[in-house]
Design a protein around this motif. Structure first.
Motif, mmCIF file in Angstrom:
data_model
loop_
_atom_site.group_PDB
_atom_site.id
_atom_site.type_symbol
_atom_site.label_atom_id
_atom_site.label_comp_id
_atom_site.label_asym_id
_atom_site.label_seq_id
_atom_site.Cartn_x
_atom_site.Cartn_y
_atom_site.Cartn_z
ATOM 1 N N SER A 1 2.628 1.466 -3.254
ATOM 2 C CA SER A 1 2.187 1.207 -4.054
ATOM 3 C C SER A 1 1.573 3.296 -4.267
ATOM 4 C CB SER A 1 0.907 0.952 -5.179
ATOM 5 O OG SER A 1 0.194 1.226 -3.895
ATOM 6 N N ALA B 1 -0.745 3.847 -2.548
ATOM 7 C CA ALA B 1 -1.534 4.348 -2.148
ATOM 8 C C ALA B 1 -2.144 4.750 -0.369
ATOM 9 C CB ALA B 1 -2.593 2.536 -1.521
ATOM 10 N N ALA C 1 0.260 -1.258 0.350
ATOM 11 C CA ALA C 1 0.121 0.133 0.022
ATOM 12 C C ALA C 1 0.494 1.047 0.485
ATOM 13 C CB ALA C 1 -1.270 -0.141 1.551
#
Length: 410
Positions: free
Chosen positions: A176, A178, A173
């Motif tokens: 990436s 995110a 997470a």
């Protein structure tokens, strides 16, 4: 037949006396193997090395314990497992304090991490250079991380200044994009960033003086009250396992990899072990040591956040490994129980002998009465007989009946 009944009654009373003694001494008798469950706060990894070592080296077995070590997964509440009786022991954060104030009788037995393993991690090339840059960002913070929220508040970053995202327990997470920051154990997730070739920054609550304990071994007050010896043995065996694990890191890393989980590579497990050195400080502080002053400071931080009332009493929350010696009391109880048994057995024996004596006296009286009755019958027959009788013993006249008297004119 009556003799057997007396013997059976005596044996029955002695048996009851022995049962009474066993009941009195039961709390002090050594128990056989006890099966207990230890609920971890996460999946198998070096973070829990001491418990695996205690199992492998036979420390639990030598203490008369059979221990099941239970891992936890995402979304599971390991503390609730213990509270609900699904495990006897658990590993928890300092938020155990909050449960104690709520009336849940949690008792902390030992501290494993002397310093907080939790930190916030960001990517170095993400433009976040200080903790204040998290304002307006997306942050993943796992449950049970009150020290991180306290850290942000002390830095002036209240909950409304960032977006809190549910934790996925996966560094992907962060990689990436995110989220901009995630809560991590400094012993674990940084290895994944290192493997990915990405540089990172760690922000620790210790930067603002928030120095919480971590991975606290705990149980319930109910178990401690009912089975104090079991709790003592489990704690001692576990801490012995921690001493061994930190002195034999390579051996225990291989043990975890071969026997418990290959989720982490051997190199990852070795990384955990090296990082844990600074958190446990085994060369300076005895593993498991707890300082009540530190716990009071932790309670004050919670009070500052409005999560705990001020002046919270720690009484009963911290386990005392060296309670007041009551050996003398146990000896007195055992002695009294023994004397009671002797007294009961003497009383039983006295009752038996008294009964036998009474029985003997009754038998003698019956014989004497029978003899008197026979003598009386004989005398009536002798005196009233129509025939004349004289009784002579050794040439000397002794007695005669009425017929003899009439015949002799006596």
């Amino acid at each position: 037949m009556s003799h057997h009944r007396e013997t059976d009654a005596t044996m029955h009373l002695i048996g009851r006396s022995l049962a009474l003694l066993a009941l009195l001494l039961a709390p002090f008798a050594a128990a056989g193997d006890d099966t207990v469950r230890l609920q971890l706060k996460w999946q198998h990894q070096f973070q829990f090395a001491g418990y695996y070592a205690a199992q492998a080296m036979g420390y639990y077995r030598n203490a008369g314990l059979k221990v099941d070590i239970l891992p936890a997964g995402p979304g599971e509440d390991p503390v609730r497992q213990v509270i609900e009786g699904k495990a006897e022991f658990g590993v928890g954060s300092t938020e155990l304090l909050l449960l104690r104030e709520q009336g849940i009788p949690i008792v902390v037995l030992a501290v494993i991490f002397q310093h907080p393993p939790l930190a916030l991690m960001t990517l170095k090339d993400d433009g976040i250079q200080t903790i204040h840059d998290l304002a307006g960002r997306k942050v993943m913070i796992e449950p049970g991380s009150a020290e991180l929220h306290a850290y942000l508040r002390r830095e002036g970053i209240s909950a409304d200044k960032f977006t809190l995202v549910p934790h996925t327990f996966d560094v992907q997470a962060l990689l990436s994009g995110a989220v901009d920051a995630i809560s991590v154990y400094v012993t674990d997730e940084p290895f994944a960033l290192k493997e990915a070739g990405r540089e990172y920054l760690l922000y620790s609550p210790r930067a603002v003086g928030i120095d919480f304990y971590g991975d606290n071994l705990f149980t319930t007050g109910d178990l401690l009250r009912r089975r104090p010896e079991l709790v003592r043995k489990f704690r001692e065996a576990s801490l012995k396992g921690w001493d061994y694990a930190m002195q034999h890191q390579e051996e225990v890393a291989r043990l975890i990899y071969d026997r418990y989980s290959r989720r982490h590579s051997l190199e990852h497990l070795r990384f955990e072990a090296r990082q844990m050195e600074s958190l446990l400080q085994p060369a300076l502080i005895e593993v498991g040591h707890m300082n009540p002053g530190r716990w009071r400071n932790i309670a004050e931080v919670y009070a500052e956040m409005g999560m705990l009332r001020r002046g919270f009493d720690l009484q009963g929350f911290l386990y005392d490994p060296q309670p007041r010696d009551l050996t003398w009391l146990y000896s007195v109880v055992a002695g009294v129980a023994f004397l009671l048994l002797i007294a009961v057995m003497v009383a039983v024996r006295f009752a038996y002998l008294s009964g036998a004596l009474r029985k003997s006296n009754d038998q003698r009286d019956k014989v004497a009465a029978a003899l008197r009755e026979k003598e009386e019958r004989y005398r009536i027959f002798f005196m009233d007989s129509p025939d004349a009788y004289l009784i002579v013993s050794d040439g000397v006249f002794v007695d005669c009946n009425r017929a003899a008297e009439a015949m002799l004119g006596a």
